[in-house]
Design a protein around this motif. Sequence first.
Motif, mmCIF file in Angstrom:
data_model
loop_
_atom_site.group_PDB
_atom_site.id
_atom_site.type_symbol
_atom_site.label_atom_id
_atom_site.label_comp_id
_atom_site.label_asym_id
_atom_site.label_seq_id
_atom_site.Cartn_x
_atom_site.Cartn_y
_atom_site.Cartn_z
ATOM 1 N N GLU A 531 0.800 -1.224 0.000
ATOM 2 C CA GLU A 531 0.000 0.000 0.000
ATOM 3 C C GLU A 531 0.833 1.274 0.000
ATOM 4 O OE1 GLU A 531 -2.983 -0.225 3.026
ATOM 5 O OE2 GLU A 531 -3.796 -2.117 2.248
ATOM 6 N N HIS A 532 1.950 1.268 0.722
ATOM 7 C CA HIS A 532 2.832 2.439 0.769
ATOM 8 C C HIS A 532 4.272 1.955 0.747
ATOM 9 C CE1 HIS A 532 -0.437 5.249 1.895
ATOM 10 N NE2 HIS A 532 -0.902 4.202 2.586
ATOM 11 N N VAL A 533 5.101 2.610 -0.063
ATOM 12 C CA VAL A 533 6.531 2.314 -0.101
ATOM 13 C C VAL A 533 7.278 3.639 -0.049
ATOM 14 C CG1 VAL A 533 8.439 1.324 -1.416
ATOM 15 C CG2 VAL A 533 6.199 0.200 -1.440
ATOM 16 N N PHE A 534 8.136 3.770 0.954
ATOM 17 C CA PHE A 534 8.980 4.950 1.096
ATOM 18 C C PHE A 534 10.435 4.549 0.848
ATOM 19 C CE2 PHE A 534 5.256 5.929 3.590
ATOM 20 C CZ PHE A 534 5.035 7.278 3.339
ATOM 21 N N ILE A 535 11.129 5.358 0.073
ATOM 22 C CA ILE A 535 12.561 5.162 -0.156
ATOM 23 C C ILE A 535 13.252 6.476 0.165
ATOM 24 C CG2 ILE A 535 14.350 4.634 -1.856
ATOM 25 C CD1 ILE A 535 12.343 2.798 -3.249
ATOM 26 N N ASN A 536 14.136 6.439 1.146
ATOM 27 C CA ASN A 536 14.793 7.656 1.646
ATOM 28 C C ASN A 536 13.761 8.725 2.015
ATOM 29 O OD1 ASN A 536 17.508 6.648 1.222
ATOM 30 N ND2 ASN A 536 17.109 6.919 -0.965
ATOM 31 N N GLY A 537 12.670 8.274 2.617
ATOM 32 C CA GLY A 537 11.647 9.183 3.118
ATOM 33 C C GLY A 537 10.651 9.677 2.091
ATOM 34 N N ILE A 538 10.822 9.315 0.833
ATOM 35 C CA ILE A 538 9.938 9.757 -0.246
ATOM 36 C C ILE A 538 9.037 8.612 -0.667
ATOM 37 C CG2 ILE A 538 9.836 10.697 -2.592
ATOM 38 C CD1 ILE A 538 11.040 12.615 -0.546
ATOM 39 N N ALA A 539 7.742 8.906 -0.838
ATOM 40 C CA ALA A 539 6.786 7.881 -1.246
ATOM 41 C C ALA A 539 6.954 7.558 -2.729
ATOM 42 C CB ALA A 539 5.362 8.349 -0.977
ATOM 43 N N VAL A 540 7.261 6.295 -3.030
ATOM 44 C CA VAL A 540 7.259 5.836 -4.425
ATOM 45 C C VAL A 540 5.989 5.062 -4.737
ATOM 46 C CG1 VAL A 540 9.780 5.828 -4.589
ATOM 47 C CG2 VAL A 540 8.581 3.748 -3.890
#
Length: 564
Positions: A531-540
């Motif tokens: 449902e949610h994926v964050f990479i280095n604090g940013i939502a992808v």
Amino acid sequence: MRQLTKLFGTTVIFFGLTVCNALSRETSPHFDTLIRGGIIYDGAGNAPFVGDLGITDDRITALGALQNATADTVIDAQGKAVSPGFINMIGWGVTSLIIDGRGLSDITQGITLEVFGEGNSMGPLSPAMKKEFPKYWGGLIPEWTSLGEYLEFLENKGVAPNVASFIGATTPRIHVLGQDDVDPSPEQMQRMQELVREAMREGAVGVASSLIYTPASFAETEELIALAKAASEYGGIYASHLRNEGKQIFSALEELLTIAREAEIPAEIYHIKIAHPPSWDRFDAVLARIEAARAEGLKITADMYPYPAGSTGLDAVMPAWVKAGGIDAWIARMQDPDTRQTLAQQMREDSDDWDNRLASGGAETVMLVEFQNPKLKHLAGKTLAEVALMRKQSPEETAMDLVIEDRTRVGAMYFNQSEDVVRKAIQQPWVSFCTDAVTIAAEGDALLNHRHPRTYGTFPRVLGHYVRELNLLTLEQAIYRASGLPATNLSLRNRGFLREGYFADILVFDPETIIDQATFQRPHQYAVGMEHVFINGIAVIANSVPTGATPGRVVRGPGWTGWQ
């Protein structure tokens, strides 16, 4: 106070106010993103607990009970798993991410870090290697020379996942020796070692070999020990696609153990399996030998993809001698009538000397999946046996002609593995996971080629099928082996766990619905449940929809000279 409940065999701890983070009791902190009320899996295999997680910039800045906190974005994660992002121990998005940096087949699985370099790496490149590069990588002209420059090129271009890489053991071999079956002189060996050292200083996580392919197969054990010693000087790891995954798997395994012992280096077995049906019953003995080596003190780990079929090229059905010298020399030999006759006979033999993926399973177990030549793409999804019948040739002649016509090794899937072996491997606490696949989007020209379903489904298949449906491991065990275990094996800094101060590579997924949808017949299907994926604090991924953001960064190994 605390309350316990059960979720798929997992004990979930609900912490009350008496154990709240002091931050939540005394202040009203503000975050960029606040994930509220999720079931938090820390990536270390500990029992999950219900709590909140705060993100500021690119870091996790608070973890616990944050009732008084505010945020620019608040995510209600009640009933959802919150975990570290997953680490793909073998990724092949090395050129596909240049074409499309969104990485959709990966981020929809929860992959936040791609690790490249199985045998071949994108650097260092000599002038001759740069000239030859387009022949092997779909016409791409490299804009970099060193491995570090390649990784920075990706980051600067913009990619969704983080990227890291081994230096492939084959890369310094080609750099110094070329594509032929020759042994290095002492001076040449020193040059190869220095190329490994340079890559380690640039941030490579270790050195990796892939020993069923040429010219990698020309390397003797002593050469691999020397390269591994150079990586060991910088705290790196040695990883290997074993020299044989079939009849000679024990001698191949002993070679890896010898390298680990002599080079004093941790060692990872790439995609552990037995790809030889008559040898499937030997897997228990393989596991026992690894356990004995671990008890001896060797740091031996492995990774796997959770499917009873693999994918590689048609080079895996031909002996090394015909492929020496590179693609042009290989094709030229196969156009000689006498050579074709000799080669066809060897391709029919289940040899003790090389890992023949055709003779061990038969042409009906080889599915053709990827072509570069547009005139051949209609064959994707057909077996080698079917195409041989269409062409009124033997399977051996057909394989030769397809390579000649495509001028590539031709991608193929091999149905020569056992589901029983998969289930045994997935229960080993020292085994992490990989896709061993490119990173693509299920759209456009990508649909013209068939793909292994692991491209889209590896990690959700582990969580949905093997955890939820078969109960072969708990959810916290699976998450640890997808995040904390590989991060530890690679000596990564501030990645792989949910801890304050760590980079915010974070997943929110539904443990009751996450599952792979890709199949061998219909592979181009994204997984569901992430449902949610964050990479280095940013939502992808936000609310199950990719955002198009490309916040991926280079993740460097322990020898990087840029560490403070």
